[in-house]
Design a protein around this motif. Structure first.
Motif, PDB file in Angstrom:
ATOM      1  N   PRO A  45       1.111  -1.822  -0.175  1.00 18.52           N
ATOM      2  CA  PRO A  45      -0.193   0.277   0.144  1.00 18.52           C
ATOM      3  C   PRO A  45       1.051   1.246  -0.061  1.00 18.52           C
ATOM      4  CG  PRO A  45      -0.582  -2.051   1.896  1.00 18.52           C
ATOM      5  CD  PRO A  45       0.330  -2.046   1.371  1.00 18.52           C
ATOM      6  N   LEU A  46       0.458   2.062  -0.555  1.00 21.03           N
ATOM      7  CA  LEU A  46       1.451   3.189  -0.745  1.00 21.03           C
ATOM      8  C   LEU A  46       1.445   4.403   0.095  1.00 21.03           C
ATOM      9  CD1 LEU A  46       0.782   3.590  -4.513  1.00 21.03           C
ATOM     10  CD2 LEU A  46       2.810   2.800  -3.644  1.00 21.03           C
ATOM     11  N   PRO A  47       2.305   4.986   0.388  1.00 20.08           N
ATOM     12  CA  PRO A  47       2.107   5.990   1.787  1.00 20.08           C
ATOM     13  C   PRO A  47       1.879   7.417   0.266  1.00 20.08           C
ATOM     14  CG  PRO A  47       4.241   4.930   2.166  1.00 20.08           C
ATOM     15  CD  PRO A  47       3.958   4.685   0.157  1.00 20.08           C
ATOM     16  N   PRO A  48       1.592   9.100   1.498  1.00 22.23           N
ATOM     17  CA  PRO A  48       0.966   9.124   0.509  1.00 22.23           C
ATOM     18  C   PRO A  48       1.979   9.983   0.629  1.00 22.23           C
ATOM     19  CG  PRO A  48       0.504  10.080   3.417  1.00 22.23           C
ATOM     20  CD  PRO A  48       0.974   8.782   3.161  1.00 22.23           C
ATOM     21  N   GLN A  49       1.617  11.000  -1.205  1.00 18.67           N
ATOM     22  CA  GLN A  49       3.277  11.356  -1.848  1.00 18.67           C
ATOM     23  C   GLN A  49       3.806  12.582  -1.578  1.00 18.67           C
ATOM     24  OE1 GLN A  49       1.415  12.931  -5.817  1.00 18.67           O
ATOM     25  NE2 GLN A  49       3.241  14.402  -5.656  1.00 18.67           N
ATOM     26  N   ASP A  50       3.782  13.582  -0.091  1.00 14.17           N
ATOM     27  CA  ASP A  50       4.505  13.680   0.372  1.00 14.17           C
ATOM     28  C   ASP A  50       5.585  13.210   1.422  1.00 14.17           C
ATOM     29  OD1 ASP A  50       2.474  13.544   2.778  1.00 14.17           O
ATOM     30  OD2 ASP A  50       2.381  15.691   3.055  1.00 14.17           O
ATOM     31  N   VAL A  51       4.552  12.438   1.715  1.00 16.36           N
ATOM     32  CA  VAL A  51       4.913  11.333   2.791  1.00 16.36           C
ATOM     33  C   VAL A  51       7.002  10.805   1.833  1.00 16.36           C
ATOM     34  CG1 VAL A  51       6.052   9.352   4.350  1.00 16.36           C
ATOM     35  CG2 VAL A  51       3.975  11.278   4.805  1.00 16.36           C
ATOM     36  N   LEU A  52       5.939   9.785   1.036  1.00 14.11           N
ATOM     37  CA  LEU A  52       6.764   9.398   0.134  1.00 14.11           C
ATOM     38  C   LEU A  52       8.282  10.284  -0.926  1.00 14.11           C
ATOM     39  CD1 LEU A  52       5.507   6.926  -2.695  1.00 14.11           C
ATOM     40  CD2 LEU A  52       7.657   6.562  -0.717  1.00 14.11           C
ATOM     41  N   GLU A 105      15.752  12.502  -0.077  1.00  9.78           N
ATOM     42  CA  GLU A 105      16.897  11.710   1.336  1.00  9.78           C
ATOM     43  C   GLU A 105      17.538  10.588   0.842  1.00  9.78           C
ATOM     44  OE1 GLU A 105      19.005  11.471   4.521  1.00  9.78           O
ATOM     45  OE2 GLU A 105      17.940  13.349   4.011  1.00  9.78           O
ATOM     46  N   ARG A 106      16.799   9.954  -0.166  1.00  7.84           N
ATOM     47  CA  ARG A 106      17.893   8.557  -0.551  1.00  7.84           C
ATOM     48  C   ARG A 106      18.472   9.257  -1.863  1.00  7.84           C
ATOM     49  NH1 ARG A 106      12.134   5.457   0.067  1.00  7.84           N
ATOM     50  NH2 ARG A 106      12.505   5.256   2.248  1.00  7.84           N
ATOM     51  N   LEU A 107      17.940  10.409  -2.572  1.00 12.04           N
ATOM     52  CA  LEU A 107      18.746  11.213  -3.446  1.00 12.04           C
ATOM     53  C   LEU A 107      20.376  11.399  -3.204  1.00 12.04           C
ATOM     54  CD1 LEU A 107      16.204  12.365  -5.987  1.00 12.04           C
ATOM     55  CD2 LEU A 107      17.812  10.005  -6.206  1.00 12.04           C
ATOM     56  N   ILE A 108      19.188  12.053  -1.632  1.00  9.57           N
ATOM     57  CA  ILE A 108      20.870  12.835  -1.321  1.00  9.57           C
ATOM     58  C   ILE A 108      21.658  12.035  -0.571  1.00  9.57           C
ATOM     59  CG2 ILE A 108      21.178  14.123   0.536  1.00  9.57           C
ATOM     60  CD1 ILE A 108      18.758  15.977   0.679  1.00  9.57           C
ATOM     61  N   ALA A 156       8.737   2.336   4.237  1.00  3.02           N
ATOM     62  CA  ALA A 156       8.266   2.699   2.579  1.00  3.02           C
ATOM     63  C   ALA A 156       8.046   4.845   2.909  1.00  3.02           C
ATOM     64  CB  ALA A 156       7.253   2.438   1.886  1.00  3.02           C
ATOM     65  N   ALA A 157       7.656   5.233   3.973  1.00  2.00           N
ATOM     66  CA  ALA A 157       7.246   5.976   4.700  1.00  2.00           C
ATOM     67  C   ALA A 157       7.814   6.484   5.610  1.00  2.00           C
ATOM     68  CB  ALA A 157       5.627   6.089   5.151  1.00  2.00           C
ATOM     69  N   PHE A 158       8.515   5.642   6.760  1.00  2.00           N
ATOM     70  CA  PHE A 158       9.385   6.240   7.598  1.00  2.00           C
ATOM     71  C   PHE A 158      11.074   6.390   7.804  1.00  2.00           C
ATOM     72  CE2 PHE A 158       5.395   6.532   9.476  1.00  2.00           C
ATOM     73  CZ  PHE A 158       4.998   7.524  10.582  1.00  2.00           C
ATOM     74  N   SER A 159      11.148   5.549   7.259  1.00  2.00           N
ATOM     75  CA  SER A 159      12.733   4.368   7.614  1.00  2.00           C
ATOM     76  C   SER A 159      14.267   5.228   6.282  1.00  2.00           C
ATOM     77  CB  SER A 159      12.534   3.375   6.496  1.00  2.00           C
ATOM     78  OG  SER A 159      13.981   2.655   7.140  1.00  2.00           O
ATOM     79  N   ASP A 160      15.140   5.935   6.662  1.00  2.00           N
ATOM     80  CA  ASP A 160      15.787   5.791   6.126  1.00  2.00           C
ATOM     81  C   ASP A 160      16.843   5.499   5.663  1.00  2.00           C
ATOM     82  OD1 ASP A 160      14.958   8.720   6.964  1.00  2.00           O
ATOM     83  OD2 ASP A 160      15.878   8.858   8.547  1.00  2.00           O
TER      84      ASP A 160
END
Length: 437
Positions: free
Chosen positions: A67-74, A80-83, A226-230
């Protein structure tokens, strides 16, 4: 680079975008203007970069049925992953690490072969799936650089002392721990800056407690990851795979050992930040009292800038034909093998399960005594393999110590890698502009 120069770089990028899209060439339909969402060192990340990567991630999550998290959260998580990706690639570039086109071509060829396709078929399949081949090449190049960086900066510097091995074995004996039981854990990591303020830590803790509350209420853990983890594995549901407890980070092993399948741990604290662990499942029982050992020999031709995969395979096909026609294997190994075992006629001695890479072990295990393998490819190159003997042996003290050393390396590696990433992130210049309008 000074802050003034960075701002000039940003201005030039924006100016370049205006010059490339003159006002009189307005699109037929209104579209959102591109903008800079982050500055990382001497590079910028644009909203188009973010949306492109996000689209691929969404496709992956949908394929997994997550299930997909909200778009702004994603968006925040993906940025952060791109950074983190840019930070690592810049560090690799500045320290002289690179993957050349020849190495990249060989890697992509192996990926195509593992999918039972020719390179052209694989390329067509990618393009049919909506991915440009050029983009795929660069993503694989970046992934290879990241793996080599981890090997150089973290794995090669891990030291396991004899004292640690003694303590580990003594603890296993005292607790009666079984090496045969395996746990499938998933995790959420909320990474804390190395010099985080009390306010930052409190904000991070509250965010972790929010994720924990939702996990305990039964929400889909992969969606929460997907929504919280770094962590780098966030889009894979944070799945750590099947591992014995002694090959997990100590913090996770202690928490996971107390859980039943489906349960989640309390919010855990480490130097890397805050963690939540969920036990997906567990399996297995006591470890075997003995193992099957294989006495094997091989001939290796390495693949490099001079010798291609096709040429290495051709050489070994010719050598194999000679051996089949009666030429001595040991003689051919001494003349042709590019391995340290060449002087011993290719003899590798007695091998335990796990002593060789999986590709080699699978091919070796499939052979009968004195049977000669076809050409086998591994990360080291191309091989011909022959099994001369097999036997059952009790696990020796040496073998136990080798297993203990490997378990300790795996346990320490995840922690060391997360610490290194956090330190690298904190040393790098990063401006996150996603929330700016």
């Amino acid at each position: 680079m000074t802050k003034l120069i960075r701002h000039l770089l940003v201005f030039i990028c924006c100016l370049g975008g205006l010059l490339a899209h003159p006002v009189f060439a307005a699109p037929a339909e209104p579209v959102e203007a591109d903008r800079i969402v982050a500055v990382v060192g001497d590079e910028v990340v644009t909203y188009v970069d973010l949306r492109t990567r996000l689209a691929a991630a969404l496709k992956q999550l949908q394929k997994q049925g997550t299930p997909l998290p909200p778009q702004d959260v994603l968006e925040r998580q993906m940025l952060e992953r791109l950074i983190m990706e840019r930070v690592q690639l810049q560090y690799a570039r500045d320290s002289g690490m690179k993957v050349d086109d020849n190495q990249l071509d060989q890697a992509i060829g192996r990926i195509a072969a593992s999918n039972k396709m020719t390179l052209q078929q694989f390329r067509s399949a990618l393009e049919k799936d909506g991915m440009e081949f050029k983009q795929f090449r660069e993503e694989i190049r970046n992934e290879m650089v990241t793996v080599r960086l981890r090997e150089r900066e973290v794995e090669s510097k891990l030291v396991i002392s004899d004292g640690e091995i003694d303590n580990y074995l003594a603890d296993q004996t005292k607790t009666g721990a079984s090496g045969g039981e395996e746990y499938q854990l998933a995790h959420i990591l909320l990474r804390a800056p190395e010099s985080a303020s009390p306010e930052q830590l409190q904000k991070l803790r509250l965010r972790g407690e929010q994720a924990l509350k939702r996990a305990e209420a039964g929400e889909n853990f992969a969606q929460l990851t997907a929504a919280f983890s770094d962590a780098p594995d966030a889009l894979q549901g944070g799945d750590l795979g099947w591992r014995p407890l002694d090959r997990l980070p100590a913090l996770y092993a202690e928490a996971g050992g107390k859980l039943q399948p489906g349960q989640v741990s309390p919010l855990l604290r480490s130097s890397a930040g805050f963690h939540i662990v969920k036990l997906i499942n567990k399996r297995g029982g006591s470890a075997p009292a003995s193992v099957q050992q294989t006495h094997a020999r091989h001939i290796l031709v390495r693949i490099n800038e001079v010798v291609s995969e096709a040429e290495a395979k051709h050489r070994l096909d010719v050598i194999r034909e000679r051996i089949v026609n009666g030429v001595d294997f040991a003689e051919q190994a001494r003349l042709n093998s590019q391995d340290g075992s060449a002087a011993k006629g290719g003899d590798l001695g007695w091998l335990n399960p796990g002593d060789t890479v999986p590709e080699f072990e699978r091919a070796m295990d499939a052979l009968k005594i004195n049977e000669l393998s076809p050409v086998v490819q591994s990360p080291f190159g191309m091989h011909l393999i022959q099994v001369t003997e097999r036997r059952e042996r009790d696990v020796s003290e040496e073998r136990q110590r080798g297993s203990a050393r490997q378990a300790l390396r795996e346990r320490k590696l995840d922690e060391a890698y997360q610490d290194w990433l956090r330190q690298l992130r904190d040393r790098s210049y990063v401006e996150n502009r996603l929330e700016e309008k």
